[in-house]
Design a protein around this motif. Structure first.
Motif, PDB file in Angstrom:
ATOM      1  N   LYS A   1     -35.145  40.284   5.145  1.00 20.99           N
ATOM      2  CA  LYS A   1     -36.693  40.336   5.503  1.00 20.99           C
ATOM      3  C   LYS A   1     -37.149  41.778   5.383  1.00 20.99           C
ATOM      4  CE  LYS A   1     -36.665  36.209   8.361  1.00 20.99           C
ATOM      5  NZ  LYS A   1     -36.636  35.750   9.628  1.00 20.99           N
TER       6      LYS A   1
ATOM      7  N   GLN B   1     -31.669  34.062   8.169  1.00 26.39           N
ATOM      8  CA  GLN B   1     -31.455  33.532   6.994  1.00 26.39           C
ATOM      9  C   GLN B   1     -32.165  31.760   7.236  1.00 26.39           C
ATOM     10  OE1 GLN B   1     -30.265  34.865   4.242  1.00 26.39           O
ATOM     11  NE2 GLN B   1     -29.854  36.679   5.254  1.00 26.39           N
ATOM     12  N   LYS B   2     -32.780  31.409   6.024  1.00 24.34           N
ATOM     13  CA  LYS B   2     -33.249  30.216   6.076  1.00 24.34           C
ATOM     14  C   LYS B   2     -32.538  29.468   4.880  1.00 24.34           C
ATOM     15  CE  LYS B   2     -36.283  30.917   8.960  1.00 24.34           C
ATOM     16  NZ  LYS B   2     -35.960  30.428  10.507  1.00 24.34           N
TER      17      LYS B   2
ATOM     18  N   ASP C   1     -22.681  28.788   6.214  1.00 22.45           N
ATOM     19  CA  ASP C   1     -23.964  28.531   6.390  1.00 22.45           C
ATOM     20  C   ASP C   1     -24.508  28.337   7.785  1.00 22.45           C
ATOM     21  OD1 ASP C   1     -24.344  28.484   3.666  1.00 22.45           O
ATOM     22  OD2 ASP C   1     -24.563  26.289   3.354  1.00 22.45           O
TER      23      ASP C   1
ATOM     24  N   ARG D   1     -27.552  35.974  -0.003  1.00 21.00           N
ATOM     25  CA  ARG D   1     -28.518  36.073   1.079  1.00 21.00           C
ATOM     26  C   ARG D   1     -29.888  36.828   0.917  1.00 21.00           C
ATOM     27  NH1 ARG D   1     -26.281  31.579   3.011  1.00 21.00           N
ATOM     28  NH2 ARG D   1     -24.101  31.805   4.096  1.00 21.00           N
TER      29      ARG D   1
ATOM     30  N   ALA E   1     -30.178  31.577  12.354  1.00 18.32           N
ATOM     31  CA  ALA E   1     -31.398  30.932  11.636  1.00 18.32           C
ATOM     32  C   ALA E   1     -32.448  32.095  11.464  1.00 18.32           C
ATOM     33  CB  ALA E   1     -31.697  29.955  12.546  1.00 18.32           C
ATOM     34  N   SER E   2     -32.529  32.973  12.476  1.00 19.67           N
ATOM     35  CA  SER E   2     -34.000  34.001  12.446  1.00 19.67           C
ATOM     36  C   SER E   2     -33.562  34.883  10.886  1.00 19.67           C
ATOM     37  CB  SER E   2     -33.884  34.693  13.324  1.00 19.67           C
ATOM     38  OG  SER E   2     -33.040  35.656  13.771  1.00 19.67           O
TER      39      SER E   2
ATOM     40  N   ASP F   1     -31.434  26.011   2.898  1.00 20.86           N
ATOM     41  CA  ASP F   1     -31.951  24.571   2.702  1.00 20.86           C
ATOM     42  C   ASP F   1     -30.419  23.911   2.607  1.00 20.86           C
ATOM     43  OD1 ASP F   1     -34.497  24.877   2.712  1.00 20.86           O
ATOM     44  OD2 ASP F   1     -34.702  25.500   0.395  1.00 20.86           O
TER      45      ASP F   1
ATOM     46  N   ARG G   1     -30.727  25.167  12.589  1.00 22.84           N
ATOM     47  CA  ARG G   1     -31.865  25.560  11.965  1.00 22.84           C
ATOM     48  C   ARG G   1     -33.307  25.189  12.814  1.00 22.84           C
ATOM     49  NH1 ARG G   1     -33.702  24.693   5.696  1.00 22.84           N
ATOM     50  NH2 ARG G   1     -35.650  25.899   5.852  1.00 22.84           N
TER      51      ARG G   1
END
Length: 274
Positions: free
Chosen positions: A8, A96-97, A37, A5, A93-94, A99, A202
């Motif tokens: 920020k 972790q981003k 996820d 993970r 979602a704020s 894919d 997301r």
């Protein structure tokens, strides 16, 4: 299974993190590594202590307090489904981003299943260690339980995305021309009526912002005054045909009789405007 993970740079400056102990901040970050996820994980505190703190024997007696602090600040939600404890990292979602996220195998959090943390009094747990672990001075007000969501929006995996009062206040300030609560109710109805077009975890926040932004643009067009009947929009070159027509008609109009002009002159002299 643990996952990689990210953290920020602004995370240490979060006000909610400033209101919990240092141990609770570390616990919050460690929870990310074992959450799926969708930001969900099993919530048995003894199991979490053994997974997150394998070398700290005292973690088992402190982790409930750390989780209570995080729950009171709206960072996590502790809930039960069929007698099994789970934990949802809120606003996942704020943090972790991800894919191509894998679908969660754990039941989704709903407000009715929440286990509310009790408002905590300042205690020795907040000041353990060398005295620097606490969230502030001993006379600070204890954190309050997070408010329940105003409503939820159904996502493509049939889970519910909670919308909290604090978010509504923020959006209302950002989009002053929009009735945000009403638009959220319309979004909820849209999500219910369009199951194949529902948003992902997301993408739901971006969906809300786009919707509100469009409504704000519409509100900016409403105060415009309508144009006079018969007046057209001027082209890039030349004069407005409607204005030219008005000038031509004024030239053809009959002149004002002399006696009328004289009366108007007298009235203006007496201070009466025509």
């Amino acid at each position: 299974m643990a996952r990689i993970r990210t953290i920020k740079p602004e995370f240490p400056h979060s006000e909610s993190m400033g209101r919990v102990s240092r141990e609770s901040r570390l616990c919050f970050i460690l929870l990310w590594t074992i959450a799926d996820d969708a930001g969900r994980l099993r919530g048995n505190s003894r199991m979490l202590a053994s997974l997150l703190y394998p070398y700290d024997d005292d973690a088992k007696k402190h982790i409930d307090g750390w989780l209570d602090q995080l729950s009171s600040e709206g960072c996590v939600a502790r809930y039960e489904v069929d007698g099994t404890a789970y934990l949802q990292i809120l606003n996942w979602a704020s943090h972790q981003k991800i894919d191509k996220p894998s679908p969660s195998k754990l039941p989704a959090f709903v407000e009715s299943s929440r286990k509310l943390a009790n408002p905590r009094e300042p205690s020795a747990l907040d000041q353990e260690g060398n005295g620097e672990e606490g969230s502030g001075s001993g006379d600070s007000a204890p954190p309050q339980c997070v408010e329940p969501p105003t409503l939820t929006l159904t996502l493509n995996d049939k889970s519910e995305h909670p919308v909290y009062p604090a978010s509504i206040v923020e959006w209302q300030a950002t989009y002053p021309g929009v009735n945000v609560p009403q638009q959220l109710r319309e979004m909820k109805a849209w999500c219910t009526a369009n199951p194949t077009n529902r948003k992902t975890k997301r993408g739901i926040e971006a969906f809300i912002v786009r919707w509100l932004s469009k409504e704000q643009d519409k509100s900016g067009q409403q105060p415009r005054f309508s144009s006079p009947v018969g007046v057209t929009v001027p082209g890039r070159e030349g004069r407005d045909p409607a204005l030219l027509k008005i000038e031509e008609d004024s030239k053809k109009a009959a002149p004002v009789p002399a006696n009328i002009l004289e009366k108007l002159h007298v009235l203006k002299g007496n201070g009466v405007s025509a």
